[in-house]
Scaffold this active site. Structure first.
Site, PDB file in Angstrom:
ATOM      1  N   GLY A  91       0.845  -1.199   0.000  1.00 18.59           N
ATOM      2  CA  GLY A  91       0.000   0.000   0.000  1.00 18.59           C
ATOM      3  C   GLY A  91       0.875   1.242   0.000  1.00 18.59           C
ATOM      4  O   GLY A  91       2.115   1.140   0.065  1.00 18.59           O
ATOM      5  N   ASP A  92       0.240   2.406  -0.151  1.00 20.41           N
ATOM      6  CA  ASP A  92       0.959   3.686  -0.170  1.00 20.41           C
ATOM      7  C   ASP A  92       1.953   3.780  -1.318  1.00 20.41           C
ATOM      8  O   ASP A  92       2.988   4.431  -1.209  1.00 20.41           O
ATOM      9  CB  ASP A  92       1.694   3.936   1.159  1.00 20.41           C
ATOM     10  CG  ASP A  92       0.785   3.758   2.344  1.00 20.41           C
ATOM     11  OD1 ASP A  92      -0.331   4.298   2.286  1.00 20.41           O
ATOM     12  OD2 ASP A  92       1.162   3.073   3.309  1.00 20.41           O
ATOM     13  N   GLY A 124      -3.204   6.840  -5.642  1.00 23.27           N
ATOM     14  CA  GLY A 124      -4.080   8.003  -5.780  1.00 23.27           C
ATOM     15  C   GLY A 124      -3.621   8.894  -6.914  1.00 23.27           C
ATOM     16  O   GLY A 124      -4.405   9.256  -7.795  1.00 23.27           O
ATOM     17  N   HIS A 177      -5.632   8.090  -0.103  1.00 25.63           N
ATOM     18  CA  HIS A 177      -4.941   8.373  -1.357  1.00 25.63           C
ATOM     19  C   HIS A 177      -4.653   9.863  -1.390  1.00 25.63           C
ATOM     20  O   HIS A 177      -5.550  10.672  -1.181  1.00 25.63           O
ATOM     21  CB  HIS A 177      -5.823   8.016  -2.548  1.00 25.63           C
ATOM     22  CG  HIS A 177      -5.933   6.551  -2.759  1.00 25.63           C
ATOM     23  ND1 HIS A 177      -6.843   5.975  -3.591  1.00 25.63           N
ATOM     24  CD2 HIS A 177      -5.221   5.541  -2.240  1.00 25.63           C
ATOM     25  CE1 HIS A 177      -6.686   4.674  -3.571  1.00 25.63           C
ATOM     26  NE2 HIS A 177      -5.719   4.375  -2.755  1.00 25.63           N
TER      27      HIS A 177
HETATM   28  P1  GDP Z   1      -1.666   5.589  -2.194  1.00 27.98           P
HETATM   29  O1  GDP Z   1      -2.485   5.187  -1.018  1.00 27.98           O
HETATM   30  O2  GDP Z   1      -1.112   4.403  -2.918  1.00 27.98           O
HETATM   31  O3  GDP Z   1      -2.341   6.554  -3.096  1.00 27.98           O
HETATM   32  O4  GDP Z   1      -0.389   6.314  -1.640  1.00 27.98           O
HETATM   33  P2  GDP Z   1      -0.320   7.537  -0.599  1.00 27.98           P
HETATM   34  O5  GDP Z   1      -1.114   8.646  -1.125  1.00 27.98           O
HETATM   35  O6  GDP Z   1      -0.558   7.112   0.764  1.00 27.98           O
HETATM   36  O7  GDP Z   1       1.227   7.831  -0.652  1.00 27.98           O
HETATM   37  C1  GDP Z   1       1.821   8.355  -1.721  1.00 27.98           C
HETATM   38  C2  GDP Z   1       2.526   9.629  -1.275  1.00 27.98           C
HETATM   39  O8  GDP Z   1       3.593   9.868  -2.112  1.00 27.98           O
HETATM   40  C3  GDP Z   1       1.648  10.872  -1.371  1.00 27.98           C
HETATM   41  O9  GDP Z   1       2.028  11.801  -0.388  1.00 27.98           O
HETATM   42  C4  GDP Z   1       1.965  11.387  -2.759  1.00 27.98           C
HETATM   43  O10 GDP Z   1       1.735  12.776  -2.917  1.00 27.98           O
HETATM   44  C5  GDP Z   1       3.421  11.073  -2.828  1.00 27.98           C
HETATM   45  N1  GDP Z   1       3.915  10.763  -4.165  1.00 27.98           N
HETATM   46  C6  GDP Z   1       3.293  10.059  -5.141  1.00 27.98           C
HETATM   47  N2  GDP Z   1       4.095   9.928  -6.205  1.00 27.98           N
HETATM   48  C7  GDP Z   1       5.258  10.541  -5.890  1.00 27.98           C
HETATM   49  C8  GDP Z   1       6.515  10.713  -6.580  1.00 27.98           C
HETATM   50  O11 GDP Z   1       6.725  10.278  -7.693  1.00 27.98           O
HETATM   51  N3  GDP Z   1       7.489  11.381  -5.889  1.00 27.98           N
HETATM   52  C9  GDP Z   1       7.307  11.878  -4.654  1.00 27.98           C
HETATM   53  N4  GDP Z   1       8.335  12.516  -4.060  1.00 27.98           N
HETATM   54  N5  GDP Z   1       6.153  11.740  -3.984  1.00 27.98           N
HETATM   55  C10 GDP Z   1       5.145  11.078  -4.593  1.00 27.98           C
END
Ligand code: GDP
Length: 424
Positions: free
Chosen positions: A11-12, A16, A40
């Site tokens: 996850g994470d 999103g 997300h």
């Molecule tokens: P999800 O549950 O899979 O959508 O993931 P989360 O939202 O919990 O975690 C993803 C985090 O990484 C969020 O804070 C996003 O804004 C951030 N994020 C996503 N893609 C990237 C990336 O390519 N680079 C960076 N530095 N942050 C990212």
């Protein structure tokens, strides 16, 4: 065109932001499992959004968003999420949001049950988010849940149903845990307060989705959490309580007769994990702090610091397999910019034997990581927009990952914003 977007890891992974990106031009985005136990994060020109229950397509004005029957829905949380989006100028109306009449309601006593059980388990706790998700799913399978359609019951019928539910629930809450009984009147009040405003979104979403599929609309199925948290194929019992797997998407969305055309797996350039359970590649001390800070690895739903470690080949290859991923998005590559050399776990050692398979149960608990290093790229890559912009070491890392997990990487993300993406 039916596409699923699912997590490959714990996850994470950044699902999103990928749903936000790939939902462009989509007619419908559907959430098919889970509740508000994960978040997300989407960042676009309208601001920064942490979506727990709402499908990420809610941020696109042309998209209809469906919360499927496979979800468990906390109405209080949903009301709050809708209100906070409206405050930021996002339109949420019965035209662009539909809640399945068959979705299970996550009630305040489910949260209570979650808290009571984690407290009872003390140092053996599961690390639940305590949002009531497991108790709500348990009640679904006990056939003692309320569903969104019950919001339309007549007053007497609803009162009788809740009285019967509370009588049963109090066998555990009062007689088992020795807590104050759950009061039917409190449940009714809660349903009136938070169910009332949600009624207008409740619909037969299966009919809507079948119609959309017949008309060849573009439908995106949005998974929550990742393969390794799936109730059957994840790191049981440190899993979520629903199926996070793409094969479940048509069922949890409400269209079990349909087959997906494509599955996009979202995989992170390193590993992170929230909560308890085996996490073979876990970093500790300074190494963990550096990666956690660089990646901003704190839970979107809970703010909890995430456990972090290097990319895990056995786990990720397994994740790609169970998801049936056709292609991958490798996210957060920019986070590795600070590393002189990039650690990667290529295999596990279990009872003195080396394996590249992802084990379960006791074997997973005993596994030790075999770590190798790839060349670091030591450069800010957040401005790269095409493969040719990437430093050679970063490009080689992408190709290495692709080869070891056996699935093509189609997208590489180099920052959290909508445009920070490379199509390979
Ligand atoms: P999800 O549950 O899979 O959508 O993931 P989360 O939202 O919990 O975690 C993803 C985090 O990484 C969020 O804070 C996003 O804004 C951030 N994020 C996503 N893609 C990237 C990336 O390519 N680079 C960076 N530095 N942050 C990212």
């Amino acid at each position: 065109m039916l596409t699923a977007i699912v997590g490959i890891n714990w996850g994470d992974e950044g699902k999103g932001r990928m749903v936000d990106l790939l939902s462009e031009g989509c007619d419908v985005v559907v959430r098919y499992q889970g509740g508000n136990n994960a978040g997300h994060t989407v960042i676009n020109e309208k601001g920064r959004f942490a979506l727990n229950l709402l499908p990420s397509g809610i941020l696109r004005s042309q998209t209809v968003n469906v919360m499927g029957n496979g979800m468990v829905v906390d109405l209080e949380h949903l009301c709050g999420e809708i209100a906070s989006l409206r405050e930021k100028g996002v339109d949420v109306t019965p035209d662009n949001l539909k809640l399945s009449d068959k979705a299970v309601l996550c009630l305040p006593f489910h949260k209570l049950m979650d808290q009571l059980e984690e407290r009872r388990l003390a140092d053996k706790k599961y690390g639940s988010t305590q949002r009531g998700i497991a108790p709500a799913y348990s009640d679904k399978y006990m056939k003692k849940a309320l569903r969104a359609e019950d919001l339309f019951l007549g007053e007497n019928a609803l009162r009788d149903k809740i009285a019967a539910l509370c009588e049963w629930k109090n066998l555990t809450v009062q007689k088992g845990y020795g807590e104050k009984p759950v009061e039917p009147a409190a449940v009714l009040d809660w349903l009136e307060k938070y169910g009332g405003p949600i009624k207008e979104y409740v619909a037969d979403t299966s009919a809507l989705l079948y119609r959309a599929a017949r008309a060849r609309k573009r439908i995106l199925f949005e998974g929550q959490l990742g393969a390794l948290r799936d109730i059957d194929f994840g790191i049981y019992p440190y899993t979520t309580s629903s199926s996070t797997i793409a094969a479940y998407a048509p069922i949890g969305a409400g269209v079990p007769g349909l087959k997906l055309d494509k599955t996009v797996g979202i995989m992170k350039a390193y590993s992170s994990c929230v909560g308890e359970g085996p996490f073979t590649v876990e970093f500790s001390g300074k190494e963990a702090e550096l990666l956690r800070e660089a990646g901003g690895e704190y839970g979107a739903a809970t703010g909890r610091p995430r456990r972090v470690g290097p990319f895990d080949v056995p786990a990720s290859r397994y994740g790609c397999g169970v998801q049936g991923a056709d292609c991958l998005a490798l996210t957060k590559l920019d986070v590795l910019s600070y590393m002189d050399k990039i650690p990667v776990c290529t295999a596990y050692q279990i009872n003195g034997k080396i394996t590249t398979e992802f084990p379960s149960g006791e074997n997973l608990a005993k596994a030790k990581p075999i770590v190798e290093y790839r060349e670091g790229f030591k450069r800010d890559i957040s401005g790269c927009r095409k493969a040719a912009d990437l430093p050679k070491a970063a490009f080689d890392y992408v190709k290495y990952v692709e080869k070891t997990v056996g699935c093509p990487v189609k997208y590489v993300s180099v920052g959290p914003e909508r445009g920070q993406i490379i199509v390979m």
